[in-house]
Design a protein around this motif. Sequence first.
Motif, PDB file in Angstrom:
ATOM      1  N   PRO A  42      42.775  18.022  69.707  1.00 54.74           N
ATOM      2  CA  PRO A  42      42.274  18.162  68.339  1.00 54.74           C
ATOM      3  C   PRO A  42      42.263  16.789  67.649  1.00 54.74           C
ATOM      4  N   ILE A  43      41.200  16.524  66.888  1.00 57.89           N
ATOM      5  CA  ILE A  43      41.078  15.280  66.127  1.00 57.89           C
ATOM      6  C   ILE A  43      41.017  15.641  64.643  1.00 57.89           C
ATOM      7  N   ALA A  44      41.945  15.075  63.870  1.00 57.45           N
ATOM      8  CA  ALA A  44      42.007  15.325  62.429  1.00 57.45           C
ATOM      9  C   ALA A  44      41.358  14.174  61.676  1.00 57.45           C
ATOM     10  N   GLY A  45      40.871  14.473  60.485  1.00 55.22           N
ATOM     11  CA  GLY A  45      40.287  13.453  59.622  1.00 55.22           C
ATOM     12  C   GLY A  45      40.646  13.725  58.180  1.00 55.22           C
ATOM     13  N   GLN A  46      40.818  12.662  57.397  1.00 58.44           N
ATOM     14  CA  GLN A  46      41.123  12.808  55.980  1.00 58.44           C
ATOM     15  C   GLN A  46      40.529  11.638  55.214  1.00 58.44           C
ATOM     16  N   ALA A  47      39.801  11.960  54.153  1.00 60.54           N
ATOM     17  CA  ALA A  47      39.266  10.929  53.259  1.00 60.54           C
ATOM     18  C   ALA A  47      40.316  10.605  52.206  1.00 60.54           C
ATOM     19  N   LEU A  48      40.382   9.322  51.830  1.00 70.90           N
ATOM     20  CA  LEU A  48      41.294   8.865  50.793  1.00 70.90           C
ATOM     21  C   LEU A  48      40.567   7.892  49.878  1.00 70.90           C
ATOM     22  N   VAL A  49      40.975   7.857  48.614  1.00 70.46           N
ATOM     23  CA  VAL A  49      40.418   6.908  47.650  1.00 70.46           C
ATOM     24  C   VAL A  49      41.557   6.207  46.915  1.00 70.46           C
ATOM     25  N   LYS A  50      41.232   5.023  46.383  1.00 69.44           N
ATOM     26  CA  LYS A  50      42.221   4.264  45.622  1.00 69.44           C
ATOM     27  C   LYS A  50      41.480   3.428  44.579  1.00 69.44           C
ATOM     28  N   LYS A  51      41.972   3.465  43.346  1.00 66.10           N
ATOM     29  CA  LYS A  51      41.422   2.614  42.289  1.00 66.10           C
ATOM     30  C   LYS A  51      42.202   1.309  42.260  1.00 66.10           C
ATOM     31  N   VAL A  52      41.475   0.193  42.216  1.00 64.43           N
ATOM     32  CA  VAL A  52      42.095  -1.130  42.184  1.00 64.43           C
ATOM     33  C   VAL A  52      41.542  -1.868  40.976  1.00 64.43           C
ATOM     34  N   LYS A  53      42.408  -2.174  40.025  1.00 69.10           N
ATOM     35  CA  LYS A  53      41.981  -2.898  38.825  1.00 69.10           C
ATOM     36  C   LYS A  53      41.835  -4.380  39.118  1.00 69.10           C
ATOM     37  N   GLY A  54      40.895  -5.011  38.440  1.00 66.00           N
ATOM     38  CA  GLY A  54      40.731  -6.450  38.530  1.00 66.00           C
ATOM     39  C   GLY A  54      40.025  -6.936  39.777  1.00 66.00           C
ATOM     40  N   GLU A  55      39.553  -6.046  40.605  1.00 66.95           N
ATOM     41  CA  GLU A  55      38.839  -6.439  41.824  1.00 66.95           C
ATOM     42  C   GLU A  55      37.363  -6.098  41.673  1.00 66.95           C
ATOM     43  N   LYS A  56      36.519  -6.888  42.301  1.00 67.79           N
ATOM     44  CA  LYS A  56      35.086  -6.630  42.301  1.00 67.79           C
ATOM     45  C   LYS A  56      34.643  -6.349  43.725  1.00 67.79           C
ATOM     46  N   PHE A  57      33.617  -5.507  43.853  1.00 68.38           N
ATOM     47  CA  PHE A  57      33.131  -5.135  45.168  1.00 68.38           C
ATOM     48  C   PHE A  57      32.595  -6.342  45.932  1.00 68.38           C
ATOM     49  N   SER A  58      32.858  -6.349  47.231  1.00 71.59           N
ATOM     50  CA  SER A  58      32.341  -7.358  48.139  1.00 71.59           C
ATOM     51  C   SER A  58      32.149  -6.693  49.491  1.00 71.59           C
ATOM     52  N   ASP A  59      31.136  -7.110  50.235  1.00 66.74           N
ATOM     53  CA  ASP A  59      30.927  -6.573  51.580  1.00 66.74           C
ATOM     54  C   ASP A  59      32.027  -6.992  52.547  1.00 66.74           C
ATOM     55  N   ASN A  60      32.848  -7.944  52.168  1.00 62.20           N
ATOM     56  CA  ASN A  60      33.896  -8.465  53.052  1.00 62.20           C
ATOM     57  C   ASN A  60      35.273  -7.884  52.765  1.00 62.20           C
ATOM     58  N   ILE A  61      35.345  -6.810  52.007  1.00 64.85           N
ATOM     59  CA  ILE A  61      36.650  -6.208  51.661  1.00 64.85           C
ATOM     60  C   ILE A  61      37.321  -5.694  52.941  1.00 64.85           C
ATOM     61  N   ASP A  62      38.589  -6.044  53.108  1.00 63.37           N
ATOM     62  CA  ASP A  62      39.390  -5.517  54.211  1.00 63.37           C
ATOM     63  C   ASP A  62      40.271  -4.410  53.630  1.00 63.37           C
ATOM     64  N   LEU A  63      39.896  -3.162  53.888  1.00 60.85           N
ATOM     65  CA  LEU A  63      40.603  -2.026  53.308  1.00 60.85           C
ATOM     66  C   LEU A  63      42.052  -1.946  53.757  1.00 60.85           C
ATOM     67  N   LYS A  64      42.391  -2.561  54.874  1.00 55.47           N
ATOM     68  CA  LYS A  64      43.769  -2.532  55.364  1.00 55.47           C
ATOM     69  C   LYS A  64      44.686  -3.352  54.464  1.00 55.47           C
ATOM     70  N   GLU A  65      44.132  -4.234  53.633  1.00 52.33           N
ATOM     71  CA  GLU A  65      44.941  -5.028  52.709  1.00 52.33           C
ATOM     72  C   GLU A  65      45.442  -4.200  51.539  1.00 52.33           C
ATOM     73  N   TYR A  66      44.849  -3.056  51.321  1.00 56.31           N
ATOM     74  CA  TYR A  66      45.207  -2.224  50.180  1.00 56.31           C
ATOM     75  C   TYR A  66      46.038  -1.061  50.629  1.00 56.31           C
TER      76      TYR A  66
END
Length: 66
Positions: A42-66
Motif C-alpha cells: 500500500p502507498i499512502a499520500g498526504q497533501a500539506l500546506v504552510k504559510k510563510v511570512k516575508g517570503e516571495k515565490f521563486s521557482d527555486n524554492i527548496d521545500l525541504k528547507e521549510y
Amino acid sequence: MKLYRFITHQDNSEFCMRITKLLNNGWKLHGNPTLTFNGKTPIAGQALVKKVKGEKFSDNIDLKEY
C-alpha cells in the motif's frame, strides 16, 4: 507565501513519522489522505500546506528547507 507539498511513501510508520515531523514544523494537513496499491505494498499520500511570512515565490524554492 503559501507552500504546498504532497508526500507519498509506503503506508508504514516511516510515512507517519515524516508527516508527524512536518506537522510539528508548522505544516498543516490539506485534504484527505490517499491510499493506493502498487501491486506489492500500500502507498499512502498526504497533501500539506504552510504559510510563510516575508517570503516571495521563486521557482527555486527548496521545500525541504521549510
